[in-house]
Design a protein around this motif. Structure first.
Motif, short mmCIF file in Angstrom:
data_model
loop_
_atom_site.label_atom_id
_atom_site.label_comp_id
_atom_site.label_asym_id
_atom_site.label_seq_id
_atom_site.Cartn_x
_atom_site.Cartn_y
_atom_site.Cartn_z
N PHE A 211 21.88 52.68 31.75
CA PHE A 211 21.04 53.46 32.51
C PHE A 211 21.89 53.56 34.01
N ARG A 212 21.84 54.60 34.52
CA ARG A 212 22.45 54.79 35.65
C ARG A 212 21.75 55.91 36.42
N THR A 213 21.62 55.77 38.17
CA THR A 213 21.19 56.66 39.01
C THR A 213 22.34 57.04 39.57
N LEU A 214 22.55 58.37 39.34
CA LEU A 214 23.29 59.23 40.41
C LEU A 214 22.97 59.99 41.44
N GLU A 215 23.42 60.25 42.58
CA GLU A 215 23.10 61.07 43.65
C GLU A 215 23.96 62.17 43.75
N ILE A 216 23.31 63.33 43.35
CA ILE A 216 24.33 64.56 43.52
C ILE A 216 24.16 65.61 44.53
N ARG A 217 25.08 65.75 45.16
CA ARG A 217 25.17 66.66 46.29
C ARG A 217 25.74 68.09 45.93
N SER A 218 26.61 68.14 45.18
CA SER A 218 27.48 69.43 44.84
C SER A 218 26.58 70.45 44.45
N ASN B 197 26.48 71.39 40.68
CA ASN B 197 25.64 70.37 39.81
C ASN B 197 24.37 70.30 40.19
N TYR B 198 24.07 70.63 41.41
CA TYR B 198 22.49 70.52 41.89
C TYR B 198 21.73 71.78 41.13
N ILE B 199 22.49 73.01 40.83
CA ILE B 199 21.90 74.10 40.28
C ILE B 199 21.49 73.59 39.00
N VAL B 200 22.52 73.03 38.33
CA VAL B 200 22.38 72.50 36.68
C VAL B 200 21.17 71.61 36.70
N LEU B 201 21.03 70.50 37.43
CA LEU B 201 19.83 69.65 37.36
C LEU B 201 18.35 70.31 38.03
N GLU B 202 18.62 71.50 38.68
CA GLU B 202 17.28 72.18 38.94
C GLU B 202 16.82 72.83 37.61
N ARG B 203 17.66 73.10 36.42
CA ARG B 203 17.32 74.11 35.55
C ARG B 203 17.21 72.95 34.27
N ARG C 210 14.18 65.44 43.59
CA ARG C 210 14.90 66.27 44.50
C ARG C 210 14.45 65.99 45.84
N MET C 211 15.38 65.90 46.63
CA MET C 211 14.99 65.62 48.06
C MET C 211 15.71 66.21 49.05
N PHE C 212 15.68 66.19 50.32
CA PHE C 212 16.61 66.46 51.69
C PHE C 212 16.95 65.31 52.22
N GLN C 213 18.00 65.35 53.03
CA GLN C 213 18.71 64.59 53.85
C GLN C 213 19.31 65.17 54.89
N VAL D 238 20.73 68.55 53.69
CA VAL D 238 21.53 68.72 52.79
C VAL D 238 20.64 68.39 51.54
N SER D 239 20.46 69.52 50.44
CA SER D 239 19.91 69.09 49.35
C SER D 239 20.38 68.16 48.54
N VAL D 240 19.86 67.19 48.14
CA VAL D 240 20.12 65.97 47.07
C VAL D 240 19.42 65.77 45.76
N CYS D 241 19.99 65.67 44.82
CA CYS D 241 19.02 65.34 43.70
C CYS D 241 19.58 63.88 42.84
N ARG D 242 18.64 62.96 42.90
CA ARG D 242 18.96 61.78 42.30
C ARG D 242 18.47 61.90 40.76
N VAL D 243 19.36 61.62 39.75
CA VAL D 243 19.23 61.71 38.32
C VAL D 243 19.46 60.46 37.85
N GLN D 244 18.59 59.94 37.14
CA GLN D 244 18.67 58.88 36.29
C GLN D 244 19.32 59.11 34.85
N LEU D 245 20.11 58.46 34.47
CA LEU D 245 20.64 59.01 33.13
C LEU D 245 20.74 57.64 32.24
N ARG D 246 20.65 58.16 30.88
CA ARG D 246 20.94 57.15 29.71
C ARG D 246 22.17 57.45 28.91
#
Length: 126
Positions: A22-29, A32-38, A71-74, A86-94
């Motif tokens: 299990f790992r949480t990543l912070e995505i700013r690209s 990649n952000y568009i992928v995580l929105e969908r 999803r959040m803004f920084q 900047v839009s940031v997406c934190r995603v926890q992955l397994r």
């Protein structure tokens, strides 16, 4: 299996996911952000170190399941950017497994890859 692609992920993040399932990543690209929105929680994604321009047949990476998306803004210091947020997406992955790309296709502004699952001893990554 056909999966949405998250590219340009650091080796440090990929290695951490391999060590701890299990790992949480912070995505700013933006790409990649568009992928995580969908994608939704429970969906599978394919992560690779390679930049999108270098992703081809044979590229190796990690198959992971999305556990949670936030999803959040920084705020950005004004000296560093022309934008204030900047839009940031934190995603926890397994971790699900390892894979190698057998085909790359773009659909609806996202890149999808067909992936063949691999055994750990087949990997060249790292």
């Amino acid at each position: 299996m056909e999966l949405p692609l998250l590219s340009g992920i650091t080796r440090r993040a990929l290695d951490a996911l391999l060590r701890n399932p299990f790992r949480t990543l912070e995505i700013r690209s933006a790409r990649n952000y568009i992928v995580l929105e969908r994608v939704k929680e429970g969906d599978l994604v394919f992560l690779t170190y390679e930049s999108l321009e270098d992703v081809t047949r044979g590229t190796e990476g990690i198959v992971a399941r999305v556990v949670k998306i936030e999803r959040m803004f920084q705020r950005v210091p004004w000296e560093e950017s022309d934008e204030r947020e900047v839009s940031v997406c934190r995603v926890q992955l397994r971790l699900v497994g390892l894979g190698r790309i057998i085909d790359v296709e773009e659909k609806d502004g996202m890149v999808f890859v067909k992936v063949r699952e691999m055994m750990h001893h087949e990997m060249n990554m790292g």
